[in-house]
Design a protein around this motif. Structure first.
Motif, PDB file in Angstrom:
ATOM      1  N   PRO A   1       0.828  -1.222   0.000  1.00 52.31           N
ATOM      2  CA  PRO A   1       0.000   0.000   0.000  1.00 52.31           C
ATOM      3  C   PRO A   1       0.852   1.258   0.000  1.00 52.31           C
TER       4      PRO A   1
ATOM      5  N   ASN B   1       0.569   4.032   1.660  1.00 54.55           N
ATOM      6  CA  ASN B   1       0.911   4.657   2.947  1.00 54.55           C
ATOM      7  C   ASN B   1       2.188   4.054   3.533  1.00 54.55           C
ATOM      8  N   VAL B   2       2.410   2.756   3.293  1.00 48.69           N
ATOM      9  CA  VAL B   2       3.634   2.111   3.764  1.00 48.69           C
ATOM     10  C   VAL B   2       4.831   2.570   2.934  1.00 48.69           C
TER      11      VAL B   2
ATOM     12  N   PHE C   1      -6.914   5.548   7.725  1.00 50.72           N
ATOM     13  CA  PHE C   1      -6.441   4.559   6.765  1.00 50.72           C
ATOM     14  C   PHE C   1      -5.086   4.911   6.152  1.00 50.72           C
ATOM     15  N   GLN C   2      -4.727   6.191   6.134  1.00 46.68           N
ATOM     16  CA  GLN C   2      -3.470   6.594   5.522  1.00 46.68           C
ATOM     17  C   GLN C   2      -2.437   7.054   6.550  1.00 46.68           C
TER      18      GLN C   2
ATOM     19  N   PRO D   1      -0.957   4.242   9.560  1.00 48.19           N
ATOM     20  CA  PRO D   1       0.048   3.299   9.045  1.00 48.19           C
ATOM     21  C   PRO D   1       1.308   4.005   8.538  1.00 48.19           C
TER      22      PRO D   1
ATOM     23  N   THR E   1       4.914   3.178  10.167  1.00 48.30           N
ATOM     24  CA  THR E   1       6.008   2.703   9.303  1.00 48.30           C
ATOM     25  C   THR E   1       7.268   3.527   9.531  1.00 48.30           C
TER      26      THR E   1
ATOM     27  N   SER F   1      -1.428  -1.402   8.312  1.00 46.86           N
ATOM     28  CA  SER F   1      -2.261  -0.997   7.175  1.00 46.86           C
ATOM     29  C   SER F   1      -3.305  -2.059   6.859  1.00 46.86           C
TER      30      SER F   1
ATOM     31  N   SER G   1     -10.373  -1.569  -1.909  1.00 44.88           N
ATOM     32  CA  SER G   1      -9.183  -1.408  -1.075  1.00 44.88           C
ATOM     33  C   SER G   1      -7.912  -1.523  -1.903  1.00 44.88           C
TER      34      SER G   1
ATOM     35  N   ASP H   1      -9.952   3.205  -1.694  1.00 46.56           N
ATOM     36  CA  ASP H   1      -8.645   3.417  -1.093  1.00 46.56           C
ATOM     37  C   ASP H   1      -7.849   4.460  -1.872  1.00 46.56           C
TER      38      ASP H   1
END
Length: 558
Positions: free
Chosen positions: A113, A115-116, A389-390, A393, A397, A417, A452, A483
């Motif tokens: 994802p 965000n990671v 959600f963003q 995570p 990280t 996440s 997602s 997402d």
């Protein structure tokens, strides 16, 4: 996208020079931290730039010796007993990576994802800043690659060295670092200098650092920066000494079980780090191109085979050099290749000159790169996207990587996440239906109620294999959540991918919070009763759909 082009050759060569200046001390530092000859790091950097640059599917990533492998190399040298036996393990690791590429193992990168990935980039930026400030003030107790080392007393080296640096400040190094930073900022801020595209600001910053230190030397000033704070490139006195720096694998140990254990460990870690870097580089790519990760694994495998055959250490695609490439204006793989050529020429032709470069000047270059990766705007951007959600995570990280290491930190961020996503989204099958009629050549994509990042790979493959010269309707009327990864994927396809294939895209039903503007018209498609399912594999393998009306429907049971 793997074809060479000279369209951006000026900016690519300029970027390659900047990456070379960043890569040179990293190659030497990582080799030193790994407990191997310094020349081994240079070999890895040259092959990573030239050979892997040519074979790679990425236009922007740069390969070379990686900090993430230093602990593995140190442990392997103890286990295997000699550098030559370790080189054999490196060759076998390259062969394993080559096999992974043919087995299409690179697909796992599609399930990382954003965000990671954004968190990884920001964490790398923070690590760069924390690790380079000691160099900027003239304290060199830490070598590249030791960022995550924790001593017997539980002290994290990244922070302990940063604190210790306060007690070992060298005024001359600070002056050189500030002067180099001033040059770099001027090339970013001053309108006149911003227009000078042919001269990289990093090169001028380094030359200014050399000039200032040479003035200190000529005047006998106490501000003179000593050799221990300058670049330290091996300087052979003869051709025999130069070729004597190469080492070769000990193939008599190929039946040694420990060799194979080390080989599989290197292959696994190097492949994962490469895939992480490729995903991050694609995200930073201003032209929004996609890299074939299977091709990348093959390129890395070939690179590691050759590097270890002649005495180099294993390599990966590395984010510090890749981000330096992108931030310096690199557009194609010519930038990565030219950086390898510069490394080669420097070793052969001008090692004495390069050994005059203060590490404080190079630290200034890296400080600017680190700030761009972890700027406050990045945190604000992630906060605005989605606080749950963003942003959570993303921050987890960052903290995990800085306090542990790259792979463990990414693993922790990924787990967080996935936890948030699974709470509100459950993925079912991805269905394709193809109508046998040809009216309008319109393709309808109806998004599910919940979409997602787990759906990203399937949607990306659909976009990649859409036929040219068609109309595509992306209908989000029934969605309650999409997402951020998928939204960005759709935006990139509308702005870039669709134009390359002359596809007209109609966006319908996207809510205001998605921050995607709907089209003013809605192309309606009619499906026949005799439509039949087509698997994603058939689409990915090139199933012919130009004369069809395609319904792409993604269902959720939430």
């Amino acid at each position: 996208m793997n074809n060479f082009t000279t369209k951006y050759i000026k900016s690519d060569i300029k970027s390659g020079l900047v990456v070379f200046l960043v890569a040179l001390p990293l190659c030497l530092g990582i080799a030193l931290a790994s407990g191997v000859p310094l020349f081994s790091g240079i070999i890895s950097g040259i092959i990573g730039g030239i050979l892997v640059g040519v074979l790679s599917g990425s236009q922007l990533s740069v390969s070379g010796p990686a900090a993430g492998l230093t602990a593995i190399i140190l442990a392997a040298l103890v286990t295997l007993g000699s550098f030559e036996v370790f080189l054999l393990a490196g060759v076998l690791a390259g062969i394993i990576q080559l096999i992974l590429g043919f087995l299409k193992a690179g697909i796992i990168s599609n399930y990382l994802p954003s965000n990671v990935i954004e968190g990884m980039l920001a964490a790398i930026g923070i690590i760069i800043v924390l690790s380079q400030i000691p160099h900027a003030v003239g304290y060199d107790a830490m070598h590249e690659g030791d960022y995550f080392h924790i001593d017997a007393e539980g002290n994290h080296q990244l922070f302990s060295v940063f604190i210790d640096a306060i007690n070992f400040i060298h005024p001359g190094a600070i002056l050189v670092a500030l002067a180099s930073l001033a040059v770099l900022i001027a090339f970013i801020r001053v309108p006149f200098l911003k227009k000078i595209k042919s001269i990289p600001g990093a090169l001028i910053a380094v030359l200014v650092g050399i000039l200032i230190n040479e003035i200190f030397k000529a005047t006998g000033s106490s501000l003179l920066i000593g050799e221990n704070h300058l670049v330290s490139l091996p300087v052979p006195e003869s051709i025999e000494q130069f070729f004597g720096q190469f080492s070769f694998p000990d193939f008599t140990q190929i039946a040694n079980v420990d060799v194979w254990v080390v080989a599989f460990t290197i292959a696994a870690v190097a492949s994962i780090e490469t895939l992480l870097c490729i995903e991050a580089s694609d995200k930073l790519d201003p032209l929004k191109r996609y890299t074939n990760t299977n091709t990348e694994l093959k390129a890395q495998g070939v690179g590691n085979i050759l590097s270890c055959l002649i005495g180099g250490i294993p390599m990966t695609s590395v984010i510090v050099r890749s981000s330096a490439n992108i931030n310096s204006g690199g557009k194609t793989k010519i930038a990565a290749i030219s950086h390898g050529v510069f490394l080669l020429l420097s070793v052969v032709a001008i090692p004495h000159l390069l050994n005059k470069i203060p590490l404080a000047s190079l630290a200034a270059v890296l400080l600017v790169i680190g700030y761009k990766l972890a700027s406050p705007q990045v945190f604000v951007h992630m906060w605005k996207n989605s606080k749950k959600f963003q942003f959570i995570p993303f921050v987890v990280t960052i903290v995990a990587i800085v306090l542990t290491d790259l792979l463990m930190g990414v693993g922790i961020g990924l787990a967080v996440s996935v936890y948030f996503i699974l709470r509100g989204n459950l993925k079912l099958a991805y269905f394709f239906k193809r109508d046998k009629h040809t009216e309008g050549k319109t393709i309808q994509m109806e998004l599910a109620q919940e979409v997602s990042f787990l759906n990203k790979a399937a949607i990306k493959q659909t976009f990649i294999h859409l036929p040219e010269n068609t109309n595509v309707v992306v209908d989000a009327s029934n969605t309650v959540y999409i997402d951020h990864d998928v939204l960005q994927l759709i935006k990139d396809f509308v702005n870039f991918g669709s134009k390359e294939k002359n596809i007209k895209v109609e966006l319908v039903g996207f809510r205001k919070e998605y921050k995607i503007e709907n089209s003013t018209t809605h192309v309606t498609s009619v499906l026949s009763d005799n439509s039949e399912p087509v698997s994603p594999e058939n689409i990915e393998n090139g199933a012919k759909v130009p004369s069809s009306i395609l319904l792409v429907k993604e269902l959720s049971n939430v």
